[in-house]
Write an enzyme that holds these catalytic residues in place. Structure first.
Site, PDB file in Angstrom:
ATOM      1  N   ASP A   1       0.871  -1.184   0.000  1.00 28.99           N
ATOM      2  CA  ASP A   1       0.000   0.000   0.000  1.00 28.99           C
ATOM      3  C   ASP A   1       0.902   1.226   0.000  1.00 28.99           C
ATOM      4  O   ASP A   1       1.397   1.633   1.059  1.00 28.99           O
ATOM      5  CB  ASP A   1      -0.870   0.037   1.260  1.00 28.99           C
TER       6      ASP A   1
ATOM      7  N   ARG B   1       3.952   2.700   3.049  1.00 25.73           N
ATOM      8  CA  ARG B   1       4.752   1.763   3.856  1.00 25.73           C
ATOM      9  C   ARG B   1       6.243   2.042   3.705  1.00 25.73           C
ATOM     10  O   ARG B   1       7.034   1.718   4.577  1.00 25.73           O
ATOM     11  CB  ARG B   1       4.445   0.324   3.459  1.00 25.73           C
TER      12      ARG B   1
ATOM     13  N   ARG C   1      -7.128  10.637   1.820  1.00 26.15           N
ATOM     14  CA  ARG C   1      -6.656   9.576   0.922  1.00 26.15           C
ATOM     15  C   ARG C   1      -7.387   9.636  -0.421  1.00 26.15           C
ATOM     16  O   ARG C   1      -6.912   9.067  -1.410  1.00 26.15           O
ATOM     17  CB  ARG C   1      -6.865   8.202   1.553  1.00 26.15           C
TER      18      ARG C   1
ATOM     19  N   LYS D   1      -9.372   0.886  -5.824  1.00 24.11           N
ATOM     20  CA  LYS D   1     -10.049   0.507  -4.577  1.00 24.11           C
ATOM     21  C   LYS D   1     -10.825   1.713  -4.045  1.00 24.11           C
ATOM     22  O   LYS D   1     -10.546   2.839  -4.452  1.00 24.11           O
ATOM     23  CB  LYS D   1      -9.037  -0.018  -3.554  1.00 24.11           C
ATOM     24  N   HIS D   2     -11.807   1.492  -3.182  1.00 22.22           N
ATOM     25  CA  HIS D   2     -12.351   0.229  -2.699  1.00 22.22           C
ATOM     26  C   HIS D   2     -13.683   0.046  -3.419  1.00 22.22           C
ATOM     27  O   HIS D   2     -14.660   0.703  -3.070  1.00 22.22           O
ATOM     28  CB  HIS D   2     -12.559   0.240  -1.203  1.00 22.22           C
TER      29      HIS D   2
ATOM     30  N   HIS E   1     -11.729  -0.966   9.523  1.00 23.01           N
ATOM     31  CA  HIS E   1     -10.729  -1.766  10.236  1.00 23.01           C
ATOM     32  C   HIS E   1     -11.284  -2.259  11.575  1.00 23.01           C
ATOM     33  O   HIS E   1     -10.775  -3.236  12.134  1.00 23.01           O
ATOM     34  CB  HIS E   1      -9.461  -0.952  10.480  1.00 23.01           C
TER      35      HIS E   1
ATOM     36  N   ASP F   1     -10.656  -6.953   0.187  1.00 21.44           N
ATOM     37  CA  ASP F   1      -9.848  -6.191   1.132  1.00 21.44           C
ATOM     38  C   ASP F   1      -9.379  -7.173   2.209  1.00 21.44           C
ATOM     39  O   ASP F   1      -9.743  -8.360   2.195  1.00 21.44           O
ATOM     40  CB  ASP F   1     -10.671  -5.034   1.719  1.00 21.44           C
TER      41      ASP F   1
END
Length: 333
Positions: free
Chosen positions: A63, A71, A139, A169-170, A182, A252
């Site tokens: 990601d 990351r 985002r 996505k998503h 999450h 996901d």
């Protein structure tokens, strides 16, 4: 080849992980910040991951969106701006905004390619909505579906130009989530007609992209009982039908708390609903074993979508990176 993508726990591959991957032969892998220290270490880990399975070209995902979700970070990698910053530029100067997005994703792609990573879980095509949870927030490029579509395509084409597979996505849209998936299962109550005009629009415009990732969201106007990841109706009628996406479809992360149930059953249900690949990210061995028990071999349709996507991306390469970065910085200034 198992229709699953797995993560690992640390900076190097443990013997237990190596033996598990050799046994189950997952389709591919995903890396996170916990797996990353410096470039050589990352390249070694990716080489070991691919060596642990019989298909040495196994996809390796990350990601790397920019902003909050990247990351790979300084000092070894560039700090990319969040999508909303490009959206703000595009509102003032449409062409400059799209060009900046393309250049930014060329640079992201070049960094990934240098490490052996070949798939980026980006761009987000989610449409910002007032009052929604900030799990998406900056985002997303914009609250304007048309602008999201234009900038999303620029991002995807920037990655492709560097030889990196983008993942839209998503799908079919996460922008209306009032909770963080999450931790909780979001429910969207707006009409299907309104969803089609807004949330679905960017995905329709980019339905030719090679890979997509589902949303763990219940769309009550379509399927009030199941989130998109587990809904044959959402995947069949909307993602494959109305949106027209025929690329490789990933779930996901199956370990997210939005999904309730045993991981073996969740993996089985995601594939039965129409996902080509079930994704599990946290690297916990006991959970990966549960996913593997519920997953199936990659379907023939999934293999065809994967092969078609590889041809679509090809082997791009970005030359004169310094010039690309200088042009990007001038546009963003």
């Amino acid at each position: 080849m198992l229709a699953a993508i797995f993560g690992v726990e640390g900076h190097s591959l443990k013997q237990e992980e190596r033996a598990f991957f050799r046994d189950v032969q997952p389709f591919g892998f995903i890396v996170f910040a916990r797996n990353i220290s410096e470039p050589r270490q990352v390249r070694d880990l990716i080489g070991d991951l691919r060596a642990s399975v019989d298909h040495p070209d196994a996809p390796v995902l990350v990601d790397q969106e920019g902003g909050r979700v990247q990351r790979l970070r300084p000092p070894h990698w560039r700090a990319a701006a969040p999508a909303a910053k490009f959206g703000a530029l595009a509102q003032k100067q449409a062409q400059s905004g799209a060009k900046a997005v393309f250049l930014n994703h060329q640079l992201i792609g070049a960094e990934l390619a240098a490490l052996g990573i070949d798939v980026d879980c980006a761009p987000l095509l989610d449409v910002q909505q007032p009052g929604a949870h900030d799990v998406i927030g900056d985002r997303a490029f914009s609250g304007d579906p048309e602008q999201v579509a234009v900038l999303g395509r620029a991002a995807a084409e920037g990655l492709i130009s560097a030889g990196i597979t983008p993942v839209i996505k998503h799908i079919p849209g996460h922008g209306r989530s009032m909770v963080d998936s999450h931790h909780d299962l979001p429910r969207v109550t707006i009409s299907r007609a309104e969803l089609a005009k807004t949330d679905f629009l960017p995905f329709r415009r980019l339905s030719d992209m090679p890979w997509g990732m589902t949303a763990h969201i219940v769309y009550e106007a379509i399927d009030k009982d199941n989130p998109a990841t587990l809904s044959a109706k959402v995947i069949g009628e909307v993602i494959r039908g109305e949106i027209g996406f025929d690329g490789l479809l990933l779930s996901d992360d199956m370990s997210m708390k939005a999904l309730n149930g045993h991981l073996t059953d969740l993996a089985r249900r995601s594939l039965a609903a129409g996902c080509d690949i079930t994704l599990h990210c946290n690297g916990k061995m006991e959970e990966m074993k549960q996913i593997a028990a519920g997953a199936a071999p990659l379907s023939k349709a999934g293999e065809e979508r994967y092969t078609r996507g590889r041809r679509q991306v090809g082997k791009g390469r970005v030359a004169k990176l310094d010039q690309v970065e200088a042009e990007l910085n001038a546009l963003m200034a």
